[in-house]
Motif scaffolding. Sequence first.
Motif, PDB file in Angstrom:
ATOM      1  N   LEU A   1      -5.060   4.986  -6.941  1.00 53.20           N
ATOM      2  CA  LEU A   1      -5.202   3.687  -7.604  1.00 53.20           C
ATOM      3  C   LEU A   1      -6.582   3.088  -7.329  1.00 53.20           C
ATOM      4  CD1 LEU A   1      -3.275   1.634  -9.203  1.00 53.20           C
ATOM      5  CD2 LEU A   1      -3.272   0.347  -7.049  1.00 53.20           C
ATOM      6  N   PRO A   2      -7.249   2.543  -8.343  1.00 53.20           N
ATOM      7  CA  PRO A   2      -8.539   1.882  -8.114  1.00 53.20           C
ATOM      8  C   PRO A   2      -8.404   0.746  -7.102  1.00 53.20           C
ATOM      9  CG  PRO A   2      -8.198   2.257 -10.458  1.00 53.20           C
ATOM     10  CD  PRO A   2      -6.907   2.614  -9.777  1.00 53.20           C
ATOM     11  N   VAL A   3      -9.405   0.589  -6.277  1.00 56.94           N
ATOM     12  CA  VAL A   3      -9.356  -0.406  -5.205  1.00 56.94           C
ATOM     13  C   VAL A   3      -9.184  -1.817  -5.750  1.00 56.94           C
ATOM     14  CG1 VAL A   3     -10.709  -1.490  -3.358  1.00 56.94           C
ATOM     15  CG2 VAL A   3     -10.649   1.005  -3.563  1.00 56.94           C
ATOM     16  N   TRP A   4      -9.860  -2.142  -6.845  1.00 58.40           N
ATOM     17  CA  TRP A   4      -9.789  -3.502  -7.369  1.00 58.40           C
ATOM     18  C   TRP A   4      -8.375  -3.842  -7.850  1.00 58.40           C
ATOM     19  CZ3 TRP A   4      -8.430  -4.730 -12.390  1.00 58.40           C
ATOM     20  CH2 TRP A   4      -8.478  -3.699 -13.347  1.00 58.40           C
TER      21      TRP A   4
ATOM     22  N   THR B   1      -2.551   3.987 -14.325  1.00 57.06           N
ATOM     23  CA  THR B   1      -3.023   4.310 -12.972  1.00 57.06           C
ATOM     24  C   THR B   1      -1.904   4.277 -11.949  1.00 57.06           C
ATOM     25  OG1 THR B   1      -3.679   1.989 -12.714  1.00 57.06           O
ATOM     26  CG2 THR B   1      -5.385   3.547 -13.375  1.00 57.06           C
ATOM     27  N   MET B   2      -0.876   3.447 -12.188  1.00 61.12           N
ATOM     28  CA  MET B   2       0.235   3.346 -11.241  1.00 61.12           C
ATOM     29  C   MET B   2       1.180   4.548 -11.326  1.00 61.12           C
ATOM     30  SD  MET B   2       0.322   0.801  -9.107  1.00 61.12           S
ATOM     31  CE  MET B   2       2.068   0.606  -8.726  1.00 61.12           C
ATOM     32  N   THR B   3       1.111   5.299 -12.399  1.00 60.74           N
ATOM     33  CA  THR B   3       1.978   6.478 -12.549  1.00 60.74           C
ATOM     34  C   THR B   3       1.173   7.777 -12.558  1.00 60.74           C
ATOM     35  OG1 THR B   3       1.934   6.200 -14.964  1.00 60.74           O
ATOM     36  CG2 THR B   3       3.788   5.224 -13.772  1.00 60.74           C
ATOM     37  N   HIS B   4      -0.063   7.689 -12.069  1.00 62.35           N
ATOM     38  CA  HIS B   4      -0.904   8.883 -11.959  1.00 62.35           C
ATOM     39  C   HIS B   4      -0.856   9.377 -10.520  1.00 62.35           C
ATOM     40  CE1 HIS B   4      -4.251  11.634 -12.681  1.00 62.35           C
ATOM     41  NE2 HIS B   4      -4.762  11.210 -11.526  1.00 62.35           N
ATOM     42  N   PHE B   5      -0.292  10.567 -10.323  1.00 58.84           N
ATOM     43  CA  PHE B   5      -0.121  11.099  -8.976  1.00 58.84           C
ATOM     44  C   PHE B   5      -0.843  12.437  -8.827  1.00 58.84           C
ATOM     45  CE2 PHE B   5       3.676   8.580  -9.964  1.00 58.84           C
ATOM     46  CZ  PHE B   5       3.631   7.658  -8.923  1.00 58.84           C
TER      47      PHE B   5
ATOM     48  N   LEU C   1       1.728  -4.653 -10.856  1.00 59.04           N
ATOM     49  CA  LEU C   1       0.759  -3.593 -11.134  1.00 59.04           C
ATOM     50  C   LEU C   1       1.341  -2.548 -12.082  1.00 59.04           C
ATOM     51  CD1 LEU C   1      -0.812  -3.049  -7.586  1.00 59.04           C
ATOM     52  CD2 LEU C   1      -1.867  -4.159  -9.567  1.00 59.04           C
ATOM     53  N   LEU C   2       2.635  -2.243 -11.939  1.00 61.32           N
ATOM     54  CA  LEU C   2       3.281  -1.279 -12.839  1.00 61.32           C
ATOM     55  C   LEU C   2       3.259  -1.763 -14.286  1.00 61.32           C
ATOM     56  CD1 LEU C   2       6.435   0.038 -10.942  1.00 61.32           C
ATOM     57  CD2 LEU C   2       4.668   1.440 -12.002  1.00 61.32           C
TER      58      LEU C   2
ATOM     59  N   ALA D   1       0.825  -1.208   0.000  1.00 54.51           N
ATOM     60  CA  ALA D   1       0.000   0.000   0.000  1.00 54.51           C
ATOM     61  C   ALA D   1       0.862   1.262   0.000  1.00 54.51           C
ATOM     62  CB  ALA D   1      -0.927   0.001   1.219  1.00 54.51           C
ATOM     63  N   LEU D   2       1.945   1.247   0.763  1.00 52.96           N
ATOM     64  CA  LEU D   2       2.821   2.411   0.832  1.00 52.96           C
ATOM     65  C   LEU D   2       3.545   2.661  -0.483  1.00 52.96           C
ATOM     66  CD1 LEU D   2       4.365   1.973   4.399  1.00 52.96           C
ATOM     67  CD2 LEU D   2       2.485   3.471   3.710  1.00 52.96           C
ATOM     68  N   ASN D   3       3.569   1.650  -1.351  1.00 55.47           N
ATOM     69  CA  ASN D   3       4.203   1.787  -2.661  1.00 55.47           C
ATOM     70  C   ASN D   3       3.203   2.063  -3.775  1.00 55.47           C
ATOM     71  OD1 ASN D   3       7.301   1.102  -2.840  1.00 55.47           O
ATOM     72  ND2 ASN D   3       6.460  -0.175  -1.212  1.00 55.47           N
ATOM     73  N   LEU D   4       1.976   2.421  -3.423  1.00 56.73           N
ATOM     74  CA  LEU D   4       0.943   2.691  -4.413  1.00 56.73           C
ATOM     75  C   LEU D   4       0.512   4.155  -4.365  1.00 56.73           C
ATOM     76  CD1 LEU D   4      -1.406  -0.398  -3.796  1.00 56.73           C
ATOM     77  CD2 LEU D   4       0.455  -0.202  -5.462  1.00 56.73           C
ATOM     78  N   PRO D   5       0.122   4.724  -5.502  1.00 50.49           N
ATOM     79  CA  PRO D   5      -0.476   6.067  -5.477  1.00 50.49           C
ATOM     80  C   PRO D   5      -1.865   5.988  -4.843  1.00 50.49           C
ATOM     81  CG  PRO D   5      -0.572   5.139  -7.691  1.00 50.49           C
ATOM     82  CD  PRO D   5       0.249   4.193  -6.883  1.00 50.49           C
ATOM     83  N   HIS D   6      -2.243   7.018  -4.109  1.00 53.75           N
ATOM     84  CA  HIS D   6      -3.520   6.955  -3.391  1.00 53.75           C
ATOM     85  C   HIS D   6      -4.722   6.986  -4.330  1.00 53.75           C
ATOM     86  CE1 HIS D   6      -3.355  11.305  -4.112  1.00 53.75           C
ATOM     87  NE2 HIS D   6      -4.635  11.371  -3.793  1.00 53.75           N
TER      88      HIS D   6
END
Length: 312
Positions: free
Chosen positions: A93-96, A138-142, A131-132, A86-91
């Motif tokens: 990111l879709p939950v699924w 979505t993984m690079t959208h901040f 995921l990347l 979770a700490l390595n994900l953008p906030h």
Amino acid sequence: MSNLLKVSSSPHVRAKDDSSIIMLYVIIALMPTTLFGIINFGIRALLLIAVCITSCVLSEFLFEKAVGKKNTIGDLSAAVTGLLLALNLPHTLPVWQAVLGSVFAIVVVKMLFGGLGQNFMNPALGGRVFLLISFAGTMTHFEYDGVAGPTPLTSIGGGNVNTLDMLIGRTAGTIGETSALCILIGAIILILLGVIDLVIPGVYILTFSIFVILFGGHGLDTTFLVAHLCGGGLMLGAFFMATDYVTSPITPLGKVLFGICLGVLTGIFRFFGNSAEGVSYAIIFSNLLVPLIEKITVPRAFGISKEVKSNE
């Protein structure tokens, strides 16, 4: 009597802390950066953290139930994997997708290879890289303060960075990578509790710093160097994932070589690759090198010498 006599092969190493205690220490050490991430990114960050932890723990429980193995969620390793993922994900990111990454981290990277102690790479990073590759958009959208934009690491080349903001964490990025200060507080906790030592993260950071000075194109520019050290999850990776007991060397020289590999690979990925982020890939590639590193650095037993070939 069976509790008093335990027959096993050497070496015989005993420690007062079991896996669950060590994992609890890691969770405690991650609290500063976790709480800052929630404050920095809001309720959405808290939701992703809860989803990842729940998904990881549930995945391990259901997998062991399905194959008839003893339940191990009590060792807290699945919870740590979920928190680190979770700490390595953008906030944003879709939950699924967070659920999918959690299942991949536990089932594919960890459980299919035998569970805790058998995984060949860090499960949380395995889930993140999955995921990347699968959901790069979505993984690079901040977003920060409701405004979408690049991370400071991406903007370093243009010189438009505030190193103080990067140190404190007032920047865009993944939930847990933004505040280098909070990560360092957590690292100090781990060191004081004896969970990790400074060899791997110290060599990693030193090697990467030298690489930045030599190949970064800015020479000995302290602002540029500090920005690279504070950005891109390097601190989080160095202290909390590169030091993973299972996927890092145990030999003294092996730890040094491991840290050098991490620093060099991170530099190569950042400066000569297509992505500004190189920490996750560097740690995973170095994890794959651990068996070789340990093979060439294992100390020779006392009284054993290399075979001398005769000329007969």
